[in-house]
Motif scaffolding. Sequence first.
Motif, short mmCIF file in Angstrom:
data_model
loop_
_atom_site.label_atom_id
_atom_site.label_comp_id
_atom_site.label_asym_id
_atom_site.label_seq_id
_atom_site.Cartn_x
_atom_site.Cartn_y
_atom_site.Cartn_z
N GLY A 210 0.81 -1.10 0.03
CA GLY A 210 0.15 0.07 0.06
C GLY A 210 0.78 1.16 0.03
N PHE A 211 0.37 2.14 -0.88
CA PHE A 211 1.16 3.33 -1.03
C PHE A 211 0.42 4.64 -0.72
N GLY A 212 0.94 5.75 0.18
CA GLY A 212 0.24 6.79 0.63
C GLY A 212 0.32 7.85 -0.78
N PRO A 213 -0.03 8.98 -0.60
CA PRO A 213 -0.46 9.97 -1.66
C PRO A 213 0.97 10.44 -2.00
N GLU A 214 1.37 10.81 -3.41
CA GLU A 214 2.73 11.54 -3.72
C GLU A 214 2.93 12.83 -2.88
N ASN A 215 4.05 12.95 -2.84
CA ASN A 215 4.45 14.43 -2.09
C ASN A 215 5.38 15.15 -3.13
N HIS A 216 4.58 16.18 -3.87
CA HIS A 216 5.25 16.81 -4.91
C HIS A 216 6.02 18.00 -4.60
N LYS A 217 6.26 18.10 -3.25
CA LYS A 217 7.29 19.05 -2.55
C LYS A 217 8.66 18.61 -2.91
N PHE A 218 8.84 17.47 -3.20
CA PHE A 218 10.17 16.77 -3.24
C PHE A 218 10.47 16.28 -4.80
N PRO A 219 11.74 16.46 -5.21
CA PRO A 219 12.09 15.85 -6.53
C PRO A 219 11.72 14.42 -6.62
N GLY A 220 11.24 14.13 -7.81
CA GLY A 220 10.48 12.78 -8.01
C GLY A 220 9.05 12.50 -7.41
N SER A 221 8.64 13.26 -6.69
CA SER A 221 7.21 13.13 -6.01
C SER A 221 7.07 11.67 -5.42
N PRO A 222 7.96 11.61 -4.31
CA PRO A 222 8.00 10.31 -3.56
C PRO A 222 6.61 10.10 -2.96
N VAL A 223 6.32 9.04 -2.46
CA VAL A 223 4.82 8.72 -1.64
C VAL A 223 5.26 9.15 -0.23
N ASN A 224 4.30 9.63 0.63
CA ASN A 224 4.44 9.98 1.81
C ASN A 224 4.72 8.80 2.83
N TYR A 225 4.15 7.50 2.45
CA TYR A 225 4.41 6.56 3.26
C TYR A 225 4.12 5.11 2.40
N TYR A 226 4.68 4.10 2.84
CA TYR A 226 4.27 2.66 2.20
C TYR A 226 4.13 1.83 3.26
N ILE A 227 3.27 0.80 3.11
CA ILE A 227 2.90 -0.16 4.16
C ILE A 227 3.06 -1.63 3.56
N ASN A 228 3.74 -2.33 4.18
CA ASN A 228 3.95 -3.67 3.66
C ASN A 228 3.06 -4.34 4.93
N PRO A 229 2.24 -5.23 4.36
CA PRO A 229 1.05 -5.93 5.26
C PRO A 229 1.93 -6.88 6.28
N ILE A 230 1.44 -7.10 7.26
CA ILE A 230 1.94 -8.33 8.31
C ILE A 230 0.94 -9.21 8.65
N GLY A 231 1.48 -10.20 9.26
CA GLY A 231 0.50 -11.32 10.10
C GLY A 231 -0.09 -12.21 8.75
N LEU A 232 0.57 -12.16 7.51
CA LEU A 232 0.24 -13.18 6.50
C LEU A 232 0.88 -14.66 6.95
N GLN A 233 0.12 -15.77 6.61
CA GLN A 233 0.81 -16.95 6.84
C GLN A 233 0.64 -17.85 5.55
N HIS A 234 1.57 -17.65 4.58
CA HIS A 234 1.42 -18.42 3.47
C HIS A 234 1.84 -19.94 3.60
N ILE A 235 2.60 -20.07 4.41
CA ILE A 235 3.07 -21.43 4.64
C ILE A 235 3.45 -21.61 6.19
N ILE A 236 3.00 -22.82 6.63
CA ILE A 236 3.19 -22.93 8.14
C ILE A 236 3.73 -24.28 8.31
N LEU A 237 5.08 -24.10 8.84
CA LEU A 237 5.85 -25.37 9.29
C LEU A 237 5.49 -25.78 10.70
N SER A 238 4.72 -26.95 10.78
CA SER A 238 4.60 -27.27 12.13
C SER A 238 4.48 -28.72 12.39
#
Length: 155
Positions: free
Chosen positions: A88-116
């Motif tokens: 997930g990406f926040g809105p672009e910040n046009h005050k900086f060169p390249g207009s980087p996004v204000n934030y980025y979110i990497n989801p946590i808590g995903l369980q693709h494989i469980i070794l048990s």
Amino acid sequence: MNNQNIFEAVATGTIPANIKSRHDHPVQNKHANATNPIETNKFYAGLFLGSQTTASFTQPYSLAWSRGGGTLKSWGMSVSHVEAKLLGFGPENHKFPGSPVNYYINPIGLQHIILSASGLDESSVLNIEEPKAFSAQAVLKQYGGSAQSIIFPIV
């Protein structure tokens, strides 16, 4: 700030009485078997600190002790890999060169494989053994004194 030497001590006297000090760490080490002090900010610290539910980010995967959580309610080690479409990406910040996004979110808590294993449950324990600068072993046992274990090398 002119002519200041950053390597010169600011003060060398005793600590003022209004500043409290302590000789222990506020988060006790209950799950890492180490003979030497463990360095701070280790990538695997979430596996031995607090509730032990914080992931270890070994890029591009993350590892986390399921601890009975998630959809499957497993007590194994979950492995997650985040695909680009899940970021997930926040809105672009046009005050900086390249207009980087204000934030980025990497989801946590995903369980693709469980070794048990079928014997793992609420009495299971996870300890970190042989913690080093760039590696450790996550040791998952059915109960505290069990001779059987699953060892996950984390590098």
